[in-house]
Design a protein around this motif. Structure first.
Motif, PDB file in Angstrom:
ATOM      1  N   UNK A  63     -18.471 -24.749 -23.358  1.00  0.00           N
ATOM      2  CA  UNK A  63     -18.561 -24.689 -21.909  1.00  0.00           C
ATOM      3  C   UNK A  63     -17.739 -25.808 -21.278  1.00  0.00           C
ATOM      4  N   UNK A  64     -16.844 -25.434 -20.376  1.00  0.00           N
ATOM      5  CA  UNK A  64     -16.031 -26.407 -19.650  1.00  0.00           C
ATOM      6  C   UNK A  64     -16.387 -26.329 -18.174  1.00  0.00           C
ATOM      7  N   UNK A  65     -16.742 -27.464 -17.595  1.00  0.00           N
ATOM      8  CA  UNK A  65     -17.085 -27.514 -16.182  1.00  0.00           C
ATOM      9  C   UNK A  65     -16.209 -28.546 -15.487  1.00  0.00           C
ATOM     10  N   UNK A  66     -15.824 -28.250 -14.253  1.00  0.00           N
ATOM     11  CA  UNK A  66     -14.968 -29.154 -13.505  1.00  0.00           C
ATOM     12  C   UNK A  66     -15.556 -29.435 -12.135  1.00  0.00           C
ATOM     13  N   UNK A  67     -15.258 -30.605 -11.613  1.00  0.00           N
ATOM     14  CA  UNK A  67     -15.655 -31.012 -10.261  1.00  0.00           C
ATOM     15  C   UNK A  67     -14.501 -31.754  -9.618  1.00  0.00           C
ATOM     16  N   UNK A  68     -14.391 -31.658  -8.304  1.00  0.00           N
ATOM     17  CA  UNK A  68     -13.408 -32.440  -7.564  1.00  0.00           C
ATOM     18  C   UNK A  68     -14.039 -32.995  -6.306  1.00  0.00           C
ATOM     19  N   UNK A  69     -13.390 -34.011  -5.755  1.00  0.00           N
ATOM     20  CA  UNK A  69     -13.833 -34.596  -4.501  1.00  0.00           C
ATOM     21  C   UNK A  69     -12.630 -35.224  -3.822  1.00  0.00           C
ATOM     22  N   UNK A  70     -12.659 -35.258  -2.494  1.00  0.00           N
ATOM     23  CA  UNK A  70     -11.586 -35.913  -1.770  1.00  0.00           C
ATOM     24  C   UNK A  70     -10.343 -35.054  -1.660  1.00  0.00           C
ATOM     25  N   UNK A  71      -9.203 -35.719  -1.537  1.00  0.00           N
ATOM     26  CA  UNK A  71      -7.955 -35.010  -1.239  1.00  0.00           C
ATOM     27  C   UNK A  71      -6.865 -35.311  -2.259  1.00  0.00           C
ATOM     28  N   UNK A  72      -5.979 -34.328  -2.420  1.00  0.00           N
ATOM     29  CA  UNK A  72      -4.786 -34.488  -3.250  1.00  0.00           C
ATOM     30  C   UNK A  72      -3.636 -35.065  -2.448  1.00  0.00           C
ATOM     31  N   UNK A  73      -3.717 -34.946  -1.110  1.00  0.00           N
ATOM     32  CA  UNK A  73      -2.630 -35.362  -0.234  1.00  0.00           C
ATOM     33  C   UNK A  73      -3.239 -35.956   1.036  1.00  0.00           C
ATOM     34  N   UNK A  74      -3.019 -37.234   1.271  1.00  0.00           N
ATOM     35  CA  UNK A  74      -3.598 -37.899   2.430  1.00  0.00           C
ATOM     36  C   UNK A  74      -3.018 -37.395   3.747  1.00  0.00           C
ATOM     37  N   UNK A  75      -1.768 -36.917   3.716  1.00  0.00           N
ATOM     38  CA  UNK A  75      -1.113 -36.501   4.953  1.00  0.00           C
ATOM     39  C   UNK A  75      -1.688 -35.207   5.500  1.00  0.00           C
ATOM     40  N   UNK A  76      -1.839 -34.198   4.634  1.00  0.00           N
ATOM     41  CA  UNK A  76      -2.300 -32.902   5.135  1.00  0.00           C
ATOM     42  C   UNK A  76      -3.732 -32.563   4.724  1.00  0.00           C
ATOM     43  N   UNK A  77      -4.397 -33.517   4.041  1.00  0.00           N
ATOM     44  CA  UNK A  77      -5.800 -33.366   3.643  1.00  0.00           C
ATOM     45  C   UNK A  77      -6.018 -32.183   2.690  1.00  0.00           C
ATOM     46  N   UNK A  78      -5.010 -31.820   1.922  1.00  0.00           N
ATOM     47  CA  UNK A  78      -5.190 -30.797   0.902  1.00  0.00           C
ATOM     48  C   UNK A  78      -6.298 -31.231  -0.049  1.00  0.00           C
ATOM     49  N   UNK A  79      -7.301 -30.383  -0.292  1.00  0.00           N
ATOM     50  CA  UNK A  79      -8.392 -30.772  -1.195  1.00  0.00           C
ATOM     51  C   UNK A  79      -7.874 -31.150  -2.580  1.00  0.00           C
ATOM     52  N   UNK A  80      -8.559 -32.070  -3.209  1.00  0.00           N
ATOM     53  CA  UNK A  80      -8.205 -32.489  -4.562  1.00  0.00           C
ATOM     54  C   UNK A  80      -8.188 -31.276  -5.478  1.00  0.00           C
ATOM     55  N   UNK A  81      -7.154 -31.186  -6.305  1.00  0.00           N
ATOM     56  CA  UNK A  81      -7.032 -30.044  -7.204  1.00  0.00           C
ATOM     57  C   UNK A  81      -7.647 -30.372  -8.559  1.00  0.00           C
ATOM     58  N   UNK A  82      -8.031 -29.334  -9.256  1.00  0.00           N
ATOM     59  CA  UNK A  82      -8.605 -29.476 -10.587  1.00  0.00           C
ATOM     60  C   UNK A  82      -7.555 -29.146 -11.628  1.00  0.00           C
ATOM     61  N   UNK A  83      -7.441 -29.995 -12.650  1.00  0.00           N
ATOM     62  CA  UNK A  83      -6.538 -29.788 -13.782  1.00  0.00           C
ATOM     63  C   UNK A  83      -5.067 -29.764 -13.391  1.00  0.00           C
ATOM     64  N   UNK A  84      -4.735 -30.493 -12.337  1.00  0.00           N
ATOM     65  CA  UNK A  84      -3.328 -30.693 -12.045  1.00  0.00           C
ATOM     66  C   UNK A  84      -2.717 -31.678 -13.023  1.00  0.00           C
ATOM     67  N   UNK A  85      -1.416 -31.740 -13.034  1.00  0.00           N
ATOM     68  CA  UNK A  85      -0.760 -32.694 -13.919  1.00  0.00           C
ATOM     69  C   UNK A  85      -0.993 -34.125 -13.425  1.00  0.00           C
ATOM     70  N   UNK A  86      -1.197 -35.007 -14.375  1.00  0.00           N
ATOM     71  CA  UNK A  86      -1.372 -36.424 -14.083  1.00  0.00           C
ATOM     72  C   UNK A  86      -0.466 -37.236 -15.002  1.00  0.00           C
ATOM     73  N   UNK A  87      -0.206 -38.450 -14.599  1.00  0.00           N
ATOM     74  CA  UNK A  87       0.424 -39.413 -15.506  1.00  0.00           C
ATOM     75  C   UNK A  87      -0.706 -40.091 -16.264  1.00  0.00           C
TER      76      UNK A  87
END
Length: 378
Positions: A63-87
């Protein structure tokens, strides 16, 4: 719990401007119950804890479960994405250590041979002696080699965005400083160790480190979003949350930069899901023979890490959990991104990632606390 951020890419700015977001949360619809363990802590991180966005991945058996909070982009307030690429920062070290230990299993590298045997003349000067530093010392941060990143402390990150680096130049920068201690007599986290190990992999294999990681780890585990960029490859592929760092006039987008400045010590690009799959396979004994996995988990105390009773193996941390037992894994911090990943005593896997770095020490501590909550389940 708090991972000390001094001595990694974080050496640039622990304690600089706080990243603040008053944005709400967005829980991944694929698993409505995902946030019932860590959601309050994720929300606290993004509401007042100093990061724009945060994500959590919990893997318990199948079982894989994911959660997000906040924003991915401060300018347009796009919600934080799940499993996006990270460094992935220093999580790279676990990948590099795995490749080195596969080469050990194949008889191509001796853990207790001096690095001088493989890279003659590379480590020399100011008490830094490659004839006395073994491969094991490098993997375990017991070499005494100083951290080349110490030379970058206080530099405006913008001046480093497209700089990149040659591995040999990074080592040369490091050995301009005195050795920290005689090999095997102390422990200090130094990114220089893993730059040397990356060069070792290339020398022994006759291949690039990127290709060796791809052939030995990425493709066998089907990690479709994981790779080590080369010099001049500055783009972080979409989808991804913007990675923020403090600039002279506020936070700046540092998603794209030349990560060869960190290379084998912290240059990997990945996703939370790929990272979870990797640690599951690694600690489950599916990509290293038993002898090499046992060597990897042979840990020594890491007294200056800033976490009580923490120890370090060969490319892995082990840290006690408040619910009992310990986890094995690694943290990763680099420009714009911080993550924690590991496997708890019951096999539960957790990955926590945020899209801001450097952060204040208390924010780093809150991220560690959230990670512990994810592994403990309460």
């Amino acid at each position: 719990m708090k991972i000390r951020v001094t001595g990694k890419l974080a050496a640039l700015a622990c304690g600089l401007a706080l990243f603040v977001s008053s944005c709400g949360s967005d829980t991944a619809p694929a698993a409505p119950e995902a946030g019932n363990v860590v959601q309050p802590e994720l929300d606290e991180l993004t509401a007042a804890g100093g990061v724009p966005g945060a994500e959590a991945l919990l893997r318990d058996k199948d079982q894989v479960r994911t959660s997000t909070s906040g924003v991915a982009n401060l300018a347009d307030k796009t919600p934080m994405i799940s499993d996006g690429r990270i460094r992935a920062g220093s999580i790279t070290k676990s990948f590099v250590a795995t490749v080195v230990l596969q080469l050990v299993a194949e008889g191509k590298v001796d853990l207790d041979a001096p690095i001088e045997k493989y890279l003659p003349g590379l480590v020399a000067g100011n008490g830094n002696d490659g004839t006395k530093i073994t491969v094991r010392h490098l993997l375990q941060h017991t070499s005494g080699l100083p951290n080349y990143l110490g030379k970058l402390a206080g530099i405006d990150p913008e001046t480093l965005r497209n700089q990149g680096a040659n591995p040999a130049e990074l080592v040369a920068t490091a050995v301009q400083q005195p050795s920290l201690f005689a090999p095997g007599t102390g422990w200090t986290y130094s990114n220089t160790n893993y730059i040397v190990l990356g060069m070792l992999v290339e020398k022994v294999s006759g291949d690039t480190l990127s290709q060796q990681i791809d052939r030995r780890v990425v493709r066998p585990l089907n990690l479709t979003s994981t790779y080590l960029p080369g010099r001049g490859d500055t783009e972080l592929p979409q989808p991804h949350a913007i990675g923020y760092v403090p600039g002279k006039s506020g936070v700046i987008d540092f998603s794209d930069y030349d990560s060869t400045l960190a290379w084998a010590a912290g240059g990997l690009i990945s996703t939370s899901r790929d990272i979870a799959t990797f640690y599951d396979a690694l600690l489950g004994g599916r990509i290293l023979p038993p002898a090499q996995l046992q060597a990897m988990k042979s840990a020594v105390p890491a007294p200056n890490l800033g976490v009580a009773n923490a120890s370090y193996g060969l490319g892995l941390f082990t840290v006690p959990l408040p619910c009992g037992g310990q986890y094995w894994g690694h943290e990763g911090s680099t420009f714009g991104y911080m993550s924690m990943a590991g496997v708890g005593p019951d096999g539960r896997i957790a990955v926590i990632a945020v899209n801001a770095y450097p952060v204040k020490p208390e924010t780093s501590g809150a991220i560690m606390s959230t990670f512990a909550t994810a592994l403990c389940g309460k």
